[in-house]
Design an enzyme around this catalytic site. Structure first.
Site, short mmCIF file in Angstrom:
data_model
loop_
_atom_site.label_atom_id
_atom_site.label_comp_id
_atom_site.label_asym_id
_atom_site.label_seq_id
_atom_site.Cartn_x
_atom_site.Cartn_y
_atom_site.Cartn_z
N SER A 50 0.88 -1.18 0.00
CA SER A 50 0.00 0.00 0.00
C SER A 50 0.91 1.22 0.00
O SER A 50 2.08 1.12 0.41
CB SER A 50 -0.85 0.00 1.28
OG SER A 50 -1.47 1.26 1.46
N TYR B 58 -1.93 -0.68 10.55
CA TYR B 58 -1.94 -1.01 9.12
C TYR B 58 -0.65 -0.52 8.46
O TYR B 58 0.02 -1.28 7.75
CB TYR B 58 -3.16 -0.35 8.46
CG TYR B 58 -3.31 -0.64 6.98
CD1 TYR B 58 -3.67 -1.90 6.54
CD2 TYR B 58 -3.10 0.37 6.03
CE1 TYR B 58 -3.83 -2.17 5.17
CE2 TYR B 58 -3.25 0.11 4.67
CZ TYR B 58 -3.62 -1.15 4.25
OH TYR B 58 -3.76 -1.41 2.90
P1 NDP Z 1 -10.87 -6.95 0.39
O1 NDP Z 1 -11.25 -6.73 1.79
O2 NDP Z 1 -11.86 -6.73 -0.69
O3 NDP Z 1 -10.25 -8.41 0.21
C1 NDP Z 1 -9.29 -8.88 1.09
C2 NDP Z 1 -9.00 -10.32 0.78
O4 NDP Z 1 -8.04 -10.82 1.71
C3 NDP Z 1 -10.25 -11.19 0.92
O5 NDP Z 1 -10.26 -12.19 -0.08
C4 NDP Z 1 -10.07 -11.81 2.28
O6 NDP Z 1 -10.75 -13.03 2.37
C5 NDP Z 1 -8.54 -12.01 2.30
N1 NDP Z 1 -8.02 -12.20 3.64
C6 NDP Z 1 -8.12 -11.37 4.71
N2 NDP Z 1 -7.55 -11.92 5.78
C7 NDP Z 1 -7.08 -13.14 5.39
C8 NDP Z 1 -6.40 -14.19 6.04
N3 NDP Z 1 -6.10 -14.13 7.35
N4 NDP Z 1 -6.07 -15.30 5.33
C9 NDP Z 1 -6.38 -15.40 4.03
N5 NDP Z 1 -7.03 -14.43 3.35
C10 NDP Z 1 -7.38 -13.32 4.03
O7 NDP Z 1 -9.58 -6.03 0.17
P2 NDP Z 1 -8.84 -5.49 -1.14
O8 NDP Z 1 -9.04 -6.39 -2.28
O9 NDP Z 1 -9.17 -4.06 -1.26
O10 NDP Z 1 -7.33 -5.58 -0.60
C11 NDP Z 1 -6.39 -6.52 -1.06
C12 NDP Z 1 -5.00 -6.05 -0.64
O11 NDP Z 1 -4.75 -4.75 -1.19
C13 NDP Z 1 -4.83 -5.91 0.87
O12 NDP Z 1 -3.55 -6.41 1.25
C14 NDP Z 1 -4.89 -4.40 1.09
O13 NDP Z 1 -4.20 -3.99 2.23
C15 NDP Z 1 -4.30 -3.88 -0.18
N6 NDP Z 1 -4.68 -2.51 -0.49
C16 NDP Z 1 -6.02 -2.19 -0.70
C17 NDP Z 1 -6.37 -0.88 -0.94
C18 NDP Z 1 -7.80 -0.46 -1.16
O14 NDP Z 1 -8.08 0.74 -1.14
N7 NDP Z 1 -8.73 -1.37 -1.39
C19 NDP Z 1 -5.35 0.20 -0.99
C20 NDP Z 1 -4.01 -0.25 -0.78
C21 NDP Z 1 -3.70 -1.56 -0.53
P3 NDP Z 1 -11.34 -13.64 3.74
O15 NDP Z 1 -11.82 -12.49 4.59
O16 NDP Z 1 -12.40 -14.55 3.25
O17 NDP Z 1 -10.19 -14.37 4.36
#
Ligand code: NDP
Length: 258
Positions: free
Chosen positions: A141, A154
């Protein structure tokens, strides 16, 4: 078909950015592994890939080292080899002022965002070394480069991901493996939607006002789309991306210039 026959593990592949990366990689010929905690989400993404490629949905909690090991064992059974490409995308983002950042919130961020990235990378690299080819892509990020109020846990976890990325990139540079990070600004996913809800709840602003405030953090005054992030991940995963190593590439409309 830039990724023909490659095996790619995408953590957090059930929704948001991870789902878009999985769809893009499958479109380019990769066999994809979708790993997240919610079975329904990873199964849905796998079904969406359908005939376009081979997709393996796996329920996995990246913060649990045993669960990560099980996921890698399932990949071996299904595809007869380890991953060529690992996308460490699973992550959480919760905000709180320092005084309300309790131990659980702090540990949760480090466990999922940072240790999860470490556990998966450590498990994936041996097969990459054997083949003399590999790609590790960490979805960090811009909060991995800068700070902001209320996101200490975070931001600390994402700063850690960049340290991990740079160190492993140098360690593996001569072995045909690249390790890079993608640093998005706000991306149009559930995570950003929760950010809007949070601002609304805490400031009393309307959802529209909160969304406008979030958009304004980018000089382009907009959210990044998941497809834009997937396109960058494809470049890093491809043969053409082999010279890009140890980088933390911003995709944020120009909000952060380093
Ligand atoms: P979402 O919340 O839409 O998706 C997050 C994904 O991560 C889900 O599939 C969730 O599935 C999975 N996840 C969370 N915890 C775990 C775990 N312990 N084990 C396995 N899977 C896990 O988020 P985004 O798609 O927006 O984010 C994806 C990445 O991008 C993250 O790392 C985030 O920090 C980063 N990011 C996002 C930004 C944004 O504005 N959206 C900006 C900058 C970075 P489940 O809960 O089913 O496990």
């Amino acid at each position: 078909m830039k990724l023909e026959n490659r095996i790619a593990i995408i953590t957090g592949g059930g929704r948001g950015i991870g789902r878009a990366i999985a769809l893009e990689f499958a479109r380019h010929g990769a066999r994809v592994v979708l790993a997240a905690r919610t079975a329904q989400d990873v199964e849905k993404t796998a079904a969406q890939i359908g005939n376009e490629g081979t997709a393996l949905p796996v329920v996995c909690d990246v913060s649990d080292v045993a669960s990560v090991q099980l996921m890698f064992a399932r990949v071996l059974v299904k595809f007869g080899g380890g991953a060529d490409i690992l996308v460490n995308n699973a992550g959480i983002a919760e905000s709180a002022p320092l005084a309300k950042t309790d131990d659980d919130l702090w540990q949760r961020h480090l466990a999922i965002n940072l240790s999860g990235t470490f556990y998966c990378t450590r498990a994936a690299v041996p097969a990459m070394l054997e083949r003399g080819w590999g790609r590790v892509i960490n979805v960090a990020s811009i909060a991995g480069k800068t700070g902001a109020p209320y996101i200490a846990a975070y931001a600390a976890s994402k700063h850690g991901v960049l340290g991990l990325t740079r160190s492993i990139a140098l360690e593996l540079a001569a072995k045909g493996i690249t390790v890079n990070a993608i640093c998005p600004g706000y991306v149009d996913t559930d995570m950003a939607a929760r950010g809007v809800e949070n601002v609304t709840a805490k400031t009393g602003r309307s959802a529209e006002q909160a969304l406008e405030a979030i958009k304004k953090t980018s000089p382009q005054n907009r959210l990044i789309t998941v497809e834009e992030v997937a396109a960058l991940a494809l470049l890093l995963a491809s043969e053409e991306g082999r010279g890009i190593n140890g980088q933390a590439i911003n995709i944020d409309g120009g909000a952060v210039l380093f």
